[in-house]
Design a protein around this motif. Structure first.
Motif, PDB file in Angstrom:
ATOM      1  N   ALA A 171       1.094 -14.225  -3.531  1.00 39.26           N
ATOM      2  CA  ALA A 171      -0.059 -13.646  -2.838  1.00 39.26           C
ATOM      3  C   ALA A 171       0.006 -13.864  -1.327  1.00 39.26           C
ATOM      4  O   ALA A 171      -0.346 -12.971  -0.549  1.00 39.26           O
ATOM      5  CB  ALA A 171      -1.341 -14.226  -3.411  1.00 39.26           C
TER       6      ALA A 171
ATOM      7  N   LEU B  25       2.552 -11.471   0.085  1.00 38.04           N
ATOM      8  CA  LEU B  25       2.043 -10.108   0.013  1.00 38.04           C
ATOM      9  C   LEU B  25       1.053  -9.814   1.126  1.00 38.04           C
ATOM     10  O   LEU B  25       0.999  -8.688   1.646  1.00 38.04           O
ATOM     11  CB  LEU B  25       1.363  -9.866  -1.338  1.00 38.04           C
ATOM     12  CG  LEU B  25       2.249  -9.450  -2.504  1.00 38.04           C
ATOM     13  CD1 LEU B  25       1.443  -9.444  -3.793  1.00 38.04           C
ATOM     14  CD2 LEU B  25       2.869  -8.073  -2.262  1.00 38.04           C
ATOM     15  N   ALA B  26       0.276 -10.799   1.488  1.00 40.64           N
ATOM     16  CA  ALA B  26      -0.758 -10.608   2.508  1.00 40.64           C
ATOM     17  C   ALA B  26      -0.169 -10.224   3.857  1.00 40.64           C
ATOM     18  O   ALA B  26      -0.890  -9.716   4.729  1.00 40.64           O
ATOM     19  CB  ALA B  26      -1.598 -11.879   2.637  1.00 40.64           C
TER      20      ALA B  26
ATOM     21  N   ASP C 199      -1.057 -10.549  -8.777  1.00 41.92           N
ATOM     22  CA  ASP C 199      -1.080 -10.717  -7.318  1.00 41.92           C
ATOM     23  C   ASP C 199      -0.985  -9.367  -6.615  1.00 41.92           C
ATOM     24  O   ASP C 199      -1.700  -9.109  -5.637  1.00 41.92           O
ATOM     25  CB  ASP C 199       0.076 -11.608  -6.868  1.00 41.92           C
ATOM     26  CG  ASP C 199      -0.169 -13.079  -7.161  1.00 41.92           C
ATOM     27  OD1 ASP C 199      -1.342 -13.445  -7.377  1.00 41.92           O
ATOM     28  OD2 ASP C 199       0.811 -13.854  -7.179  1.00 41.92           O
TER      29      ASP C 199
ATOM     30  N   TRP D 208      -3.818  -7.547  -4.394  1.00 43.63           N
ATOM     31  CA  TRP D 208      -3.469  -7.192  -3.006  1.00 43.63           C
ATOM     32  C   TRP D 208      -3.887  -5.755  -2.709  1.00 43.63           C
ATOM     33  O   TRP D 208      -4.420  -5.472  -1.627  1.00 43.63           O
ATOM     34  CB  TRP D 208      -1.968  -7.385  -2.812  1.00 43.63           C
ATOM     35  CG  TRP D 208      -1.426  -6.855  -1.515  1.00 43.63           C
ATOM     36  CD1 TRP D 208      -1.403  -7.488  -0.309  1.00 43.63           C
ATOM     37  CD2 TRP D 208      -0.818  -5.565  -1.318  1.00 43.63           C
ATOM     38  NE1 TRP D 208      -0.829  -6.666   0.642  1.00 43.63           N
ATOM     39  CE2 TRP D 208      -0.460  -5.497   0.055  1.00 43.63           C
ATOM     40  CE3 TRP D 208      -0.550  -4.489  -2.148  1.00 43.63           C
ATOM     41  CZ2 TRP D 208       0.162  -4.369   0.597  1.00 43.63           C
ATOM     42  CZ3 TRP D 208       0.059  -3.365  -1.614  1.00 43.63           C
ATOM     43  CH2 TRP D 208       0.408  -3.316  -0.257  1.00 43.63           C
TER      44      TRP D 208
ATOM     45  N   LYS E  61      -7.611  -5.416  -2.260  1.00 45.25           N
ATOM     46  CA  LYS E  61      -8.101  -5.998  -1.006  1.00 45.25           C
ATOM     47  C   LYS E  61      -7.750  -5.148   0.217  1.00 45.25           C
ATOM     48  O   LYS E  61      -8.074  -5.539   1.347  1.00 45.25           O
ATOM     49  CB  LYS E  61      -7.531  -7.406  -0.843  1.00 45.25           C
ATOM     50  CG  LYS E  61      -8.086  -8.420  -1.830  1.00 45.25           C
ATOM     51  CD  LYS E  61      -7.440  -9.791  -1.630  1.00 45.25           C
ATOM     52  CE  LYS E  61      -7.974 -10.800  -2.629  1.00 45.25           C
ATOM     53  NZ  LYS E  61      -7.330 -12.140  -2.469  1.00 45.25           N
TER      54      LYS E  61
ATOM     55  N   GLY F 137      -4.485  -3.047   0.395  1.00 48.52           N
ATOM     56  CA  GLY F 137      -3.090  -2.649   0.533  1.00 48.52           C
ATOM     57  C   GLY F 137      -2.826  -1.224   0.072  1.00 48.52           C
ATOM     58  O   GLY F 137      -3.617  -0.626  -0.662  1.00 48.52           O
TER      59      GLY F 137
END
Length: 438
Positions: free
Chosen positions: A183, A186-187, A202, A206, A209, A211
């Motif tokens: 995670a 990925l962020a 994850d 992502w 949120k 992506g």
């Protein structure tokens, strides 16, 4: 009687004047069959019956008076949005062959406007032909409000190195990964291209949120059936030969098909397709193939999922061609716009202080100014109810994009009730006497 001498090149040499005390028997010259450009010396020889000879020199000068002929009779107008470097046209000359045009105007145009180039084709003899060509630089693409995708993770599949190289050449930071990172990693990415592999929780979180997820072929099964990022299912797949893909006549369909033929087909790219089923609310068909959905799109939480239902030729092609354009267009869907906000009013006042990220914008050509035209700035006290915040992004060419979102403040605080106890006593006449207890 002598006749005039004419060569195969069409040059008439004339009749030399000869005389002899007896008789001239022959008159000859060494003229070539075809005279070259410039000066040629011709030797004339006359002989009488006794074999006596006399000679004379004749100079023949051939001048080139024909101008070069442009290869293209009418030069097409050159159009571009941000700037363009033009290529010099050519012409053909009967003597000098290929002639490349010259001009006093610049070859590169980086400013908006209309320009006229005067091309000149000049051969070695000074003969000249002239053409004009129009150049129009006009930005017609509106700015994009939201964060621009700059860092991309390419996960799994075949041909990832080719895709990575292509995106790098287009200015993206692209990393080829064998599996979905954790995670935290990925962020750091704006977009993920998932190829021939499955994701995990994850990755799903992502996307939700904010992506951008792009899947093709079998990776779509995880995105739809397992992660349920869109309200649709991946049903089956098959290969039926190249069939044209038609982009939907919608804002997003046009956005995805930008600078692509519509319909379009590309060898080994539009051959094998996935069948989608159960398309529900919030799912947009961005393109169709043979009347069936070929590319799906839709929001997944705060993010966006694009499900491309066909094979990229067992991986991204080494020469991207139309597929590369499609990928670049798909990445523009990661430019997020603000989403609606809902908050509860303060417990001490009938309003709320709301902070949000002020929208940013980017443009294909120039800097962008973003102006709020309605609503309240971030950090303001928002009243009870719905407030619409509107932002306008404007580029140097005057193209505008408008984005709006709402801030809804609801009163979720229960009222308080204060009540005082009362004691009632009767006096001697049995009349009530009120005693309030404070």
């Amino acid at each position: 009687m002598q006749t005039q001498v004419k060569t195969q090149a069409g040059v008439i040499l004339g009749i030399p004047a000869t005389s002899d005390n007896c008789q001239v028997t022959t008159t000859e010259n060494n003229a070539p069959t075809v005279f070259p450009l410039g000066q040629t010396t011709v030797l004339w020889t006359v002989m009488d019956a006794a074999g006596n000879k006399a000679t004379a020199i004749q100079q023949v000068t051939v001048n080139d008076t024909k101008a070069p002929v442009p290869t293209i009779a009418d030069l097409a107008e050159i159009t571009a949005e941000c700037g363009v470097t033009v290529t010099r046209p050519t012409a053909t000359d009967e003597v000098d062959g290929l002639i490349t045009a010259t001009t006093a105007e610049p070859l590169t145009y980086a400013s908006q406007g209309e320009y006229t180039i005067t091309w000149k084709y000049t051969d070695k003899s000074g003969n000249e032909a002239i053409q004009t060509q129009q150049v129009v630089v006009k930005d017609i693409t509106a700015p994009v409000i939201g964060k621009k995708v700059s860092k991309v993770a390419i996960i799994g599949g075949w041909g990832v190195s080719d895709m990575q190289a292509f995106l790098a050449s287009e200015g993206y930071t692209a990393n080829a990964l064998s599996a979905v990172p954790d995670a935290a990693a990925l962020a750091t990415y704006d977009a993920v291209v998932l190829l021939r592999t499955t994701g995990n929780n994850d990755l799903a979180n992502w996307v939700k949120k904010g992506g951008l997820l792009i899947t093709e072929w079998t990776a779509s099964e995880w995105a739809l059936n397992s992660a349920k990022l869109l309200n649709a299912t991946h049903e089956a797949f098959g290969c039926n030969g190249n069939t044209p893909v038609t982009f939907a006549a919608t804002v997003n369909g046009t956005k995805l098909g930008h600078e692509l033929p519509n319909p379009y087909t590309e060898s080994d790219r539009t051959e094998c397709f996935i069948t989608f089923a159960g398309l529900g609310e919030g799912v947009e068909v961005l393109a169709t193939r043979a009347g069936k959905a070929a590319i799906l799109g839709g929001t997944s939480g705060a993010g966006y999922s694009m499900i491309i239902g066909y094979d990229w030729g067992d991986g991204f092609p080494a020469t991207p061609s139309l597929t590369g354009t499609l990928l670049l267009n798909a990445l523009t869907f990661g430019s997020s716009v603000p989403t609606d906000i809902a908050v509860s009013a303060s417990s001490v006042s009938c309003d709320a202080i709301v902070n949000y990220a002020t929208p940013v914008a980017n443009d294909n050509c120039s800097a962008v100014t973003v102006t709020q035209t309605a609503g309240l700035a971030s950090g303001s006290v928002f009243p009870l109810g719905v407030t619409t915040n509107t932002f306008v992004a404007k580029d140097a060419a005057g193209n505008e994009t408008v984005a709006s979102f709402t801030v809804t403040v609801t009163d979720d605080v229960k009222p308080t009730v204060l009540i005082k106890d009362l004691t009632v006593q009767l006096d001697a006449e049995e009349k009530p006497q009120l005693h309030q207890q404070w």
